[in-house]
Design a protein around this motif. Structure first.
Motif, PDB file in Angstrom:
ATOM      1  N   GLY A  75      23.662   3.082   4.883  1.00 39.61           N
ATOM      2  CA  GLY A  75      23.266   1.682   4.851  1.00 39.61           C
ATOM      3  C   GLY A  75      22.929   1.114   6.212  1.00 39.61           C
ATOM      4  N   VAL A  76      22.704   1.975   7.219  1.00 36.27           N
ATOM      5  CA  VAL A  76      22.316   1.469   8.536  1.00 36.27           C
ATOM      6  C   VAL A  76      20.816   1.232   8.555  1.00 36.27           C
ATOM      7  N   GLU A  77      20.382   0.308   9.398  1.00 37.31           N
ATOM      8  CA  GLU A  77      18.988  -0.136   9.343  1.00 37.31           C
ATOM      9  C   GLU A  77      18.017   0.867   9.940  1.00 37.31           C
ATOM     10  N   HIS A  78      18.395   1.520  11.041  1.00 35.89           N
ATOM     11  CA  HIS A  78      17.438   2.315  11.823  1.00 35.89           C
ATOM     12  C   HIS A  78      17.908   3.766  11.948  1.00 35.89           C
ATOM     13  N   VAL A  79      16.965   4.697  11.837  1.00 40.77           N
ATOM     14  CA  VAL A  79      17.329   6.116  11.933  1.00 40.77           C
ATOM     15  C   VAL A  79      17.857   6.507  13.306  1.00 40.77           C
ATOM     16  N   ARG A  80      17.618   5.672  14.324  1.00 40.94           N
ATOM     17  CA  ARG A  80      18.123   6.031  15.656  1.00 40.94           C
ATOM     18  C   ARG A  80      19.643   6.120  15.694  1.00 40.94           C
ATOM     19  N   GLU A  81      20.321   5.482  14.723  1.00 38.61           N
ATOM     20  CA  GLU A  81      21.786   5.524  14.683  1.00 38.61           C
ATOM     21  C   GLU A  81      22.312   6.713  13.898  1.00 38.61           C
ATOM     22  N   THR A  82      21.422   7.519  13.315  1.00 35.41           N
ATOM     23  CA  THR A  82      21.877   8.603  12.445  1.00 35.41           C
ATOM     24  C   THR A  82      21.733   9.975  13.080  1.00 35.41           C
ATOM     25  N   ILE A  83      21.340  10.025  14.347  1.00 33.57           N
ATOM     26  CA  ILE A  83      21.263  11.267  15.099  1.00 33.57           C
ATOM     27  C   ILE A  83      21.998  11.030  16.418  1.00 33.57           C
ATOM     28  N   PRO A  84      22.760  12.001  16.911  1.00 31.13           N
ATOM     29  CA  PRO A  84      23.579  11.724  18.097  1.00 31.13           C
ATOM     30  C   PRO A  84      22.781  11.198  19.290  1.00 31.13           C
ATOM     31  N   PHE A  85      21.678  11.850  19.618  1.00 25.07           N
ATOM     32  CA  PHE A  85      20.883  11.437  20.768  1.00 25.07           C
ATOM     33  C   PHE A  85      19.415  11.329  20.351  1.00 25.07           C
ATOM     34  N   PRO A  86      18.987  10.152  19.866  1.00 19.61           N
ATOM     35  CA  PRO A  86      17.643  10.006  19.317  1.00 19.61           C
ATOM     36  C   PRO A  86      16.546  10.150  20.355  1.00 19.61           C
ATOM     37  N   ARG A  87      15.465  10.788  19.929  1.00 21.26           N
ATOM     38  CA  ARG A  87      14.247  10.881  20.724  1.00 21.26           C
ATOM     39  C   ARG A  87      13.219   9.983  20.063  1.00 21.26           C
ATOM     40  N   LEU A  88      12.854   8.913  20.769  1.00 22.53           N
ATOM     41  CA  LEU A  88      11.926   7.917  20.263  1.00 22.53           C
ATOM     42  C   LEU A  88      10.666   7.913  21.124  1.00 22.53           C
ATOM     43  N   LEU A 137      22.440  -0.546  24.409  1.00 18.36           N
ATOM     44  CA  LEU A 137      23.228   0.442  23.671  1.00 18.36           C
ATOM     45  C   LEU A 137      22.558   1.815  23.686  1.00 18.36           C
ATOM     46  N   MET A 138      21.232   1.846  23.595  1.00 13.58           N
ATOM     47  CA  MET A 138      20.532   3.124  23.625  1.00 13.58           C
ATOM     48  C   MET A 138      20.628   3.764  25.011  1.00 13.58           C
ATOM     49  N   ASP A 139      20.592   2.971  26.061  1.00 17.04           N
ATOM     50  CA  ASP A 139      20.770   3.511  27.413  1.00 17.04           C
ATOM     51  C   ASP A 139      22.163   4.098  27.595  1.00 17.04           C
ATOM     52  N   HIS A 140      23.105   3.593  26.809  1.00 12.14           N
ATOM     53  CA  HIS A 140      24.492   4.062  26.882  1.00 12.14           C
ATOM     54  C   HIS A 140      24.876   4.821  25.605  1.00 12.14           C
ATOM     55  N   ARG A 141      23.924   5.521  25.019  1.00  7.66           N
ATOM     56  CA  ARG A 141      24.178   6.222  23.768  1.00  7.66           C
ATOM     57  C   ARG A 141      25.328   7.218  23.902  1.00  7.66           C
ATOM     58  N   HIS A 142      25.451   7.834  25.085  1.00  2.00           N
ATOM     59  CA  HIS A 142      26.520   8.805  25.313  1.00  2.00           C
ATOM     60  C   HIS A 142      27.901   8.158  25.193  1.00  2.00           C
ATOM     61  N   LEU A 143      27.977   6.835  25.347  1.00  2.09           N
ATOM     62  CA  LEU A 143      29.239   6.111  25.181  1.00  2.09           C
ATOM     63  C   LEU A 143      29.288   5.363  23.854  1.00  2.09           C
ATOM     64  N   TRP A 144      28.128   4.873  23.396  1.00  2.52           N
ATOM     65  CA  TRP A 144      28.063   4.125  22.143  1.00  2.52           C
ATOM     66  C   TRP A 144      28.550   4.971  20.969  1.00  2.52           C
ATOM     67  N   LEU A 145      28.370   6.282  21.056  1.00  2.00           N
ATOM     68  CA  LEU A 145      28.842   7.183  20.001  1.00  2.00           C
ATOM     69  C   LEU A 145      30.339   7.035  19.726  1.00  2.00           C
ATOM     70  N   ASN A 184       9.397   6.024  23.324  1.00  2.00           N
ATOM     71  CA  ASN A 184       9.564   5.732  24.752  1.00  2.00           C
ATOM     72  C   ASN A 184      10.981   6.050  25.231  1.00  2.00           C
ATOM     73  N   ARG A 185      11.626   7.019  24.597  1.00  2.00           N
ATOM     74  CA  ARG A 185      13.008   7.296  24.998  1.00  2.00           C
ATOM     75  C   ARG A 185      13.298   8.790  24.994  1.00  2.00           C
ATOM     76  N   LEU A 186      13.574   9.302  26.186  1.00  2.00           N
ATOM     77  CA  LEU A 186      14.018  10.675  26.367  1.00  2.00           C
ATOM     78  C   LEU A 186      15.359  10.702  27.108  1.00  2.00           C
ATOM     79  N   TYR A 187      15.986   9.537  27.266  1.00  2.00           N
ATOM     80  CA  TYR A 187      17.262   9.386  27.977  1.00  2.00           C
ATOM     81  C   TYR A 187      18.212   8.659  27.075  1.00  2.00           C
TER      82      TYR A 187
END
Length: 430
Positions: free
Chosen positions: A411-424, A113-121, A426-429
């Motif tokens: 009420g979502v578990e992880h902050v990666r779901e609360t920003i359109p394109f998260p930078r983590l 899902l993170m690899d396809h964040r541009h569509l998961w949105l 090991n993730r810049l894509y």
């Protein structure tokens, strides 16, 4: 009449045309149910075989997920739908056929899902989180504008670290070193001396190698700063502001909270004032709870914050941390040298710190001493120290992390779901 899904309630009983994407579909032999979205919302479109041209029904059965369409039909009230309306489709015009869409209604792994964040949105739950994020931002501007604050934009490229840390992203600024900002606070202090009450809203960056559900490398901060505001004044603004944004989401995002299955009864309790516990008492509380790994002078980790928060139904202030744990600029306690006039606001339900704030040192000599103790008495902070030479006043401020706050409210578990394109870490894509 061309309109949007969000506006269909104005046209009950009338035919409208909406530009949409097909989110999902199901069909029996004679009826096709199309789940449609247009960015403003989701609606079900119903196509009945014997009420439309043969071509329309065949299109309804054959169109693929995420195909873009113009649909025309009658707006009908539908009390079974959380949205309250459905569309009786009479005409379908295909704009662009989607190829095989990678995100289907089945379960997918997080990395996929993170690899396809541009569509998961595009999914219903992610759409709901982004709408809640937008409401928090809208309410933030409303709150501060209504309370006499001026928005000021601090720089993103800076010549120093606001908190004197090394967890910074360095870059070259022509022939000198620069850093991506980890906070606009120091610049907001300068702005407060000019404009009284100010706030900023912008991106901040932390080169912290953390993989927890609470951390992002790039995140957004709301940072107010207030001249003539002391410690107690600062806490009052914080609890009023947080209460305001939570109530705004409750009032304006009922549908989205429903999509996320959020327990709104918990949010309805979020009204000022908020409870407080001192750092001293928090240490004792944790020891009484069986935490043997914590001593006075230690910082709190996620399990400690969660244990404290579980004792309250509202966010709780932990106040007066040890001087050694906090940045150089915090005002000392008037009767204790070992603690400072600061507070962290801990959200309920294990979401951790959403605000850090303090009264700032306004005495020139004391700030100079603190900078020297931290090895920061160099040219980079000259301008900041100068603020204490030209009509210095007591002043206070805080920073609220947008993504953690949205995670808690949603009420979502992880902050990666609360920003359109998260930078983590090991993730810049993408």
């Amino acid at each position: 009449m061309k309109t949007t899904i969000a506006e269909v309630g104005k046209y009950v009983g009338q035919d409208v045309t909406i530009g949409v994407w097909l989110a999902n579909k199901r069909s029996s032999g004679k009826i096709a149910f199309l789940q449609l979205r247009d960015g403003t919302g989701f609606i079900q479109g119903v196509v009945v075989k014997n009420e439309v041209a043969e071509e329309v029904f065949e299109n309804a059965k054959s169109i693929t997920q995420e195909t873009s369409l113009y649909v025309t039909g009658e707006v009908r009230e539908d009390k079974r739908s959380p949205f309250g309306y459905e569309l009786g489709i009479k005409k379908i015009e295909i704009i662009h056929d989607a190829i095989e869409y990678p995100i289907t209604p089945k379960e997918h792994g997080v990395e996929f899902l993170m690899d396809h964040r541009h569509l998961w949105l595009r999914s219903k739950k992610q759409h709901a989180v982004m709408k809640i994020r937008n409401e928090v931002i809208r309410a933030t501007y409303e709150f501060f504008n209504n309370n006499g604050f001026t928005k000021v934009d601090p720089p993103i490229l800076t010549g120093s670290a606001p908190e004197g840390t090394t967890e910074l992203f360095a870059t070259k600024y022509f022939d000198e070193d620069a850093y991506l900002s980890q906070s606009g606070q120091l610049y907001m202090e300068a702005a407060a001396m000019a404009l009284g009450k100010v706030f900023s809203f912008g991106p901040t960056f932390r080169a912290e190698k953390s993989k927890t559900r609470r951390h992002l490398i790039e995140f957004w901060m709301i940072e107010p700063e207030m001249a003539f505001y002391e410690f107690e004044d600062n806490l009052r603004v914080q609890e009023e502001y947080v209460s305001y944004i939570v109530q705004s989401v409750l009032n304006n995002c009922k549908l989205e909270l429903g999509v996320l299955e959020r327990d709104v009864a918990k949010l309805e309790k979020i009204t000022a004032p908020f409870p407080r516990i001192s750092y001293d008492d928090a240490i004792q509380f944790l020891k009484d709870k069986g935490f043997t790994d914590i001593e006075w002078g230690d910082d709190f980790g996620a399990p400690h914050e969660t244990a404290i928060a579980e004792s309250y139904e509202k966010p709780v202030f932990i106040t007066h941390y040890p001087t050694t744990l906090k940045p150089f600029y915090m005002q000392p306690h008037p009767t204790r040298e070992d603690v400072v006039l600061c507070a962290d606001l801990i959200a309920p339900e294990g979401y951790g710190e959403i605000i850090g704030g303090s009264e700032r040192i306004h005495d020139h000599n004391l700030l100079k001493q603190r900078l020297e103790e931290h090895g920061l008495l160099d040219g980079a902070y000259k301008w900041y120290l100068e603020l204490r030479q030209y009509g210095s006043v007591p002043h206070s401020g805080f920073g609220l992390g947008l993504e953690r706050t949205v995670a808690w409210i949603s009420g979502v578990e992880h902050v990666r779901e609360t920003i359109p394109f998260p930078r983590l870490l090991n993730r810049l894509y993408p």
